[in-house]
Design a protein around this motif. Sequence first.
Motif, short mmCIF file in Angstrom:
data_model
loop_
_atom_site.label_atom_id
_atom_site.label_comp_id
_atom_site.label_asym_id
_atom_site.label_seq_id
_atom_site.Cartn_x
_atom_site.Cartn_y
_atom_site.Cartn_z
N TYR A 154 37.54 16.27 -7.46
CA TYR A 154 36.23 15.62 -7.63
C TYR A 154 36.24 14.51 -8.67
N TYR A 185 26.39 14.96 -13.96
CA TYR A 185 26.95 14.38 -15.18
C TYR A 185 28.46 14.59 -15.29
N GLU A 193 24.68 25.36 -4.43
CA GLU A 193 25.74 24.91 -5.34
C GLU A 193 25.91 25.94 -6.48
O1 LGS Z 1 30.50 23.62 -3.90
C1 LGS Z 1 31.65 23.69 -4.66
C2 LGS Z 1 32.16 22.33 -5.01
C3 LGS Z 1 31.24 21.36 -5.68
O2 LGS Z 1 31.95 20.92 -6.87
C4 LGS Z 1 32.77 24.45 -3.94
O3 LGS Z 1 32.35 25.69 -3.49
C5 LGS Z 1 33.92 24.66 -4.89
O4 LGS Z 1 35.05 25.08 -4.16
C6 LGS Z 1 34.26 23.48 -5.79
O5 LGS Z 1 34.53 23.98 -7.06
N1 LGS Z 1 33.23 22.48 -5.96
C7 LGS Z 1 33.06 21.66 -7.01
N2 LGS Z 1 33.89 21.59 -7.99
C8 LGS Z 1 33.81 20.89 -9.19
C9 LGS Z 1 33.55 21.85 -10.29
C10 LGS Z 1 33.47 21.19 -11.60
C11 LGS Z 1 32.45 21.86 -12.44
C12 LGS Z 1 32.29 21.21 -13.76
C13 LGS Z 1 31.09 21.72 -14.45
C14 LGS Z 1 31.07 21.29 -15.85
C15 LGS Z 1 30.16 22.14 -16.66
#
Ligand code: LGS
Length: 481
Positions: A315, A355, A440
Motif C-alpha cells: 500500500y 493518513y 475495513e
Molecule cells: O482491507 C485490508 C487492507 C486495507 O489496507 C485487508 O484486509 C488487509 O489484508 C490489508 O492489511 N489491508 C490494508 N493494509 C494496510 C495496513 C496498514 C495499516 C496502517 C495503520 C497505521 C495505524
Amino acid sequence: MNKTSFLPVDFEWGFATAAYQIEGAVDIDGRGESIWDTFCRLEPTRTNGANGDVACDHYHLWEKDLDLLTRYGAKAYRFSVSWSRIIPFGGRNDPLNEAGIAFYNQLIDSLVMRGITPWLTLYHWDLPQGLQNRYGGWLNVEESQLDFERYARVCFERFGDRVKNWITLNEPWIQSIYGYSTGVNAPGRSSTNEQSEAGDSSTEPWIAGKAQIMSHIRAVIAYNRDFRRQQDGQIGISLNGDYYEPWDSSDSLDWEAAEWRMEFQIGWFANPVFLKKDYPECMRRQLGLRLPQFTHEELALIEEAETDFYGMNYYTSQFARHRNAKPLDTDFRGNLDELQCNREGKQVGEESGLYWLRSCPELFRKHLTRVYRLYGKPIYVTENGCPCPGEDGMTCAEAVNDPYRIRYFESHLDAICKSIHEDEASIKGYFAWALLDNLEWSDGYGPRFGVTFTNYETLERTPKQSALMLRQMFAERQGII
Ligand code: LGS
C-alpha cells in the motif's frame, strides 16, 4: 504504448476480498463464531461501532458480485474462506459443516463457469472462536498448526479439483502485531493498549508469528505430499510490507534502520518460508529468546516445504530513523521511528484518503525488486489499492468518479512493468484491493477501498470508474486492444 509498459498476455489480474469484510450472514447455515465476531461485539468502540454481521451481505448477494467481476473483465478473483463456516469449532476432530462447504462450492463453480480463475486464501484473520476458547488460538503453536493443517486439507479435498491457486495466510505480521501487540485487531490482546485484553506484548506476537509460520509450512507440505500430483496447482503466502528509505540518507545507521524495519516486517516470515532459515539476525539480536526457536523437527519441516510464490500486499512506504536508546521490550519495529518525512522535510509520496497511506509507486518498484532479489520466487501482488482523498464522506454519485484511484493503479502498474523489464523481477499477477467497499476492520465502514461503491443501507453496488479503467489498462498493456 512504450515497450517497457507491456505485460505478458498470461499476466494474471483481478480483484480481491476477504470473508469477514464482505460476507455478513455470520450466524447462518451453521457458521461458527470467529475471533472477529467476538472482538466487534465485546467492545464496539474498537471498531467505530461496526461489525461484520451484515457487511456487504455477499453471502446472499454473491452472484451480483461475480457479475461485477465479469463486467470488469477480471481474469481472476482472490477471496478468502471463513474457517468457521467449514469447521464451526475449528479443530481437527470437530465436525465439518456441509452447508458452509456448499456455499464456497457454488461460488467456485460459478467463477469457473464464467472463466474467472479462483484464488483462495485459507486464512484472512477470522480464527474460529472455538480454538481461541479451547487453547488460546495462535498462542498455542503446537495445536494451532495441526488444526490449520486439517482445515487446509479439507479445502484441498473439497475445492482443489477447481482451485489451483492457494494462499495459506494473509499478512501474518498484521495478525501477530495488531492482534497481540497493539491490540487493535482481534483477538485484541496488548499490554500497552488500555482498551484491549491484557496480554504480554513482549512475547505473544512472536509466538503467534511462529504458530502461523508452522501452519503455513504444514499446509504446504500437505499440499505437496498429497494433492499436488493430482491437482497441479500452486501455493503461496501473502505478506504485507512497506518499503523503507533512510530518514537521513547520509547516516549509515538510518540505512541500517530501514533494512531492519523490513526484516522485522518481512524477513520474520520470509526467512523461514522462502530461505528456509532462522529469523533475521537483527530480530534475534534485539529479541533474544523472546523470539521462539525452531526445534530440529520444525527445521526439518521448514526444509521440506517448497512454497511456490510470494504474495505481496503493498500500500505505502515510509522513512526509518534509528534510535539510540535501548529498545522497549514491546518494540516490534527494530528500534526505530517510522516517519512520513525525511530529514530534509520531504514527504513520502502523495496523500490519499487515509493518513497512513501515501502513494509512492517509485518505492513500490524498489520493494518489488528487493523482494524478488532476496527471496527469488515469482511475485503475485495480492493486494494494492487506496481510498481517494475525501472519499469517506462522499455520496455514491461523487465517489464513482475516482481519478485519484485510477492514477494510483496506473502508476503502480508502471512500477510493476519497470521492475519486470528493467530490474528483471518475476512478477506474475496483480489483484486490486478491493472488489467493493467493505468492512475495513477496526476502522469500520469509513475507508472505502473498493472499485465498486457499496451503499450500506440498501446494499446496492455501483461501479466506480476505476473498475472499468483497470480493464482498459490491462487490455492495453497486454496488447489485447
Ligand atoms: O482491507 C485490508 C487492507 C486495507 O489496507 C485487508 O484486509 C488487509 O489484508 C490489508 O492489511 N489491508 C490494508 N493494509 C494496510 C495496513 C496498514 C495499516 C496502517 C495503520 C497505521 C495505524
